[in-house]
Design a protein around this motif. Structure first.
Motif, mmCIF file in Angstrom:
data_model
loop_
_atom_site.group_PDB
_atom_site.id
_atom_site.type_symbol
_atom_site.label_atom_id
_atom_site.label_comp_id
_atom_site.label_asym_id
_atom_site.label_seq_id
_atom_site.Cartn_x
_atom_site.Cartn_y
_atom_site.Cartn_z
ATOM 1 N N VAL A 169 -3.776 -9.409 -9.058
ATOM 2 C CA VAL A 169 -5.110 -9.839 -8.212
ATOM 3 C C VAL A 169 -5.378 -8.534 -7.084
ATOM 4 O O VAL A 169 -6.607 -8.115 -7.089
ATOM 5 C CB VAL A 169 -5.034 -10.984 -7.914
ATOM 6 C CG1 VAL A 169 -6.145 -11.124 -6.571
ATOM 7 C CG2 VAL A 169 -5.134 -12.208 -8.923
ATOM 8 N N VAL A 170 -4.308 -8.381 -6.350
ATOM 9 C CA VAL A 170 -4.381 -7.419 -5.374
ATOM 10 C C VAL A 170 -4.628 -5.963 -6.020
ATOM 11 O O VAL A 170 -5.562 -5.209 -5.575
ATOM 12 C CB VAL A 170 -2.999 -7.266 -4.447
ATOM 13 C CG1 VAL A 170 -2.983 -6.023 -3.748
ATOM 14 C CG2 VAL A 170 -2.732 -8.544 -3.796
ATOM 15 N N GLY A 171 -4.158 -5.667 -7.172
ATOM 16 C CA GLY A 171 -4.383 -4.449 -7.830
ATOM 17 C C GLY A 171 -5.763 -4.241 -8.289
ATOM 18 O O GLY A 171 -6.629 -3.187 -8.268
ATOM 19 N N VAL A 172 -6.349 -5.494 -8.768
ATOM 20 C CA VAL A 172 -7.716 -5.516 -9.220
ATOM 21 C C VAL A 172 -8.795 -5.495 -8.100
ATOM 22 O O VAL A 172 -9.679 -4.502 -8.206
ATOM 23 C CB VAL A 172 -7.999 -6.751 -9.982
ATOM 24 C CG1 VAL A 172 -9.437 -6.943 -10.207
ATOM 25 C CG2 VAL A 172 -7.413 -6.712 -11.244
ATOM 26 N N PHE A 200 -7.850 -3.808 -5.193
ATOM 27 C CA PHE A 200 -8.139 -2.367 -4.781
ATOM 28 C C PHE A 200 -8.706 -1.613 -5.528
ATOM 29 O O PHE A 200 -9.384 -0.533 -5.155
ATOM 30 C CB PHE A 200 -6.671 -1.955 -4.643
ATOM 31 C CG PHE A 200 -5.955 -2.083 -3.248
ATOM 32 C CD1 PHE A 200 -6.221 -1.706 -2.224
ATOM 33 C CD2 PHE A 200 -4.857 -3.095 -3.202
ATOM 34 C CE1 PHE A 200 -5.546 -1.885 -0.855
ATOM 35 C CE2 PHE A 200 -4.263 -3.456 -2.037
ATOM 36 C CZ PHE A 200 -4.713 -2.781 -0.849
ATOM 37 N N TYR A 201 -8.733 -1.775 -6.985
ATOM 38 C CA TYR A 201 -9.389 -0.985 -8.147
ATOM 39 C C TYR A 201 -10.952 -0.978 -7.799
ATOM 40 O O TYR A 201 -11.419 0.019 -7.925
ATOM 41 C CB TYR A 201 -9.174 -1.191 -9.386
ATOM 42 C CG TYR A 201 -9.540 -0.319 -10.360
ATOM 43 C CD1 TYR A 201 -9.166 0.882 -10.720
ATOM 44 C CD2 TYR A 201 -10.678 -0.920 -11.014
ATOM 45 C CE1 TYR A 201 -9.552 1.558 -11.667
ATOM 46 C CE2 TYR A 201 -11.223 -0.114 -12.190
ATOM 47 C CZ TYR A 201 -11.036 1.042 -12.352
ATOM 48 O OH TYR A 201 -11.428 1.856 -13.100
ATOM 49 N N LEU A 215 -12.251 -0.962 1.258
ATOM 50 C CA LEU A 215 -10.995 -1.018 2.065
ATOM 51 C C LEU A 215 -10.336 0.221 2.761
ATOM 52 O O LEU A 215 -9.114 0.379 2.843
ATOM 53 C CB LEU A 215 -9.992 -1.403 1.104
ATOM 54 C CG LEU A 215 -10.341 -3.110 0.567
ATOM 55 C CD1 LEU A 215 -9.149 -3.214 -0.842
ATOM 56 C CD2 LEU A 215 -10.311 -3.937 1.347
ATOM 57 N N ASN A 216 -11.084 1.223 3.043
ATOM 58 C CA ASN A 216 -10.963 2.338 3.721
ATOM 59 C C ASN A 216 -10.124 2.060 5.075
ATOM 60 O O ASN A 216 -9.594 3.007 5.769
ATOM 61 C CB ASN A 216 -11.678 3.600 3.877
ATOM 62 C CG ASN A 216 -12.911 3.030 4.712
ATOM 63 O OD1 ASN A 216 -12.952 1.776 5.243
ATOM 64 N ND2 ASN A 216 -13.924 3.854 4.731
ATOM 65 N N TRP A 217 -10.230 0.976 5.761
ATOM 66 C CA TRP A 217 -9.571 0.519 7.168
ATOM 67 C C TRP A 217 -8.317 0.373 7.069
ATOM 68 O O TRP A 217 -7.416 0.298 8.060
ATOM 69 C CB TRP A 217 -10.387 -0.515 7.878
ATOM 70 C CG TRP A 217 -10.490 -1.973 6.646
ATOM 71 C CD1 TRP A 217 -11.151 -2.304 5.637
ATOM 72 C CD2 TRP A 217 -9.153 -2.815 6.650
ATOM 73 N NE1 TRP A 217 -10.744 -3.286 5.370
ATOM 74 C CE2 TRP A 217 -9.352 -3.895 5.747
ATOM 75 C CE3 TRP A 217 -7.924 -2.839 7.379
ATOM 76 C CZ2 TRP A 217 -8.766 -4.961 5.589
ATOM 77 C CZ3 TRP A 217 -7.052 -3.860 7.034
ATOM 78 C CH2 TRP A 217 -7.635 -4.910 6.159
ATOM 79 N N ILE A 218 -7.682 0.208 5.714
ATOM 80 C CA ILE A 218 -6.364 0.046 5.583
ATOM 81 C C ILE A 218 -5.553 1.221 5.816
ATOM 82 O O ILE A 218 -5.798 2.223 5.344
ATOM 83 C CB ILE A 218 -5.912 -0.668 4.129
ATOM 84 C CG1 ILE A 218 -6.425 -2.136 3.969
ATOM 85 C CG2 ILE A 218 -4.293 -0.617 3.940
ATOM 86 C CD1 ILE A 218 -6.306 -2.485 2.618
#
Length: 75
Positions: A18-21, A23-24, A30-33
């Motif tokens: 789920v996390v991979g999806v 991020f994809y 999510l560029n703040w990470i």
């Protein structure tokens, strides 16, 4: 290996998927990470040092919360 261990491994695998999806599909949102206040970044000529302290603390807190919830509801 007990059945509980198998269930735990399946849940961990599903969470990673789920996390991979996320991020994809949402990488542009999510560029703040890695750019949080508290992340240490030193850039000089011929030298770059980056230590994402605040990002690691945030991920650690989220991972601990997920583990506590899994243990509460499935353990």
């Amino acid at each position: 290996m007990s059945p509980n261990t198998g269930k735990f491994l399946i849940i961990i695998g599903l969470l990673i998927a789920v996390v991979g999806v996320l991020f994809y599909f949402f990488h542009d949102k999510l560029n703040w990470i890695g750019r949080l206040p508290g992340d240490i970044r030193v850039e000089r000529e011929g030298f770059r040092f980056y230590f994402p302290l605040a990002t690691m603390l945030l991920f650690s807190l989220l991972l601990n919360l997920i583990i506590v919830l899994i243990r509460k509801f499935f353990g």
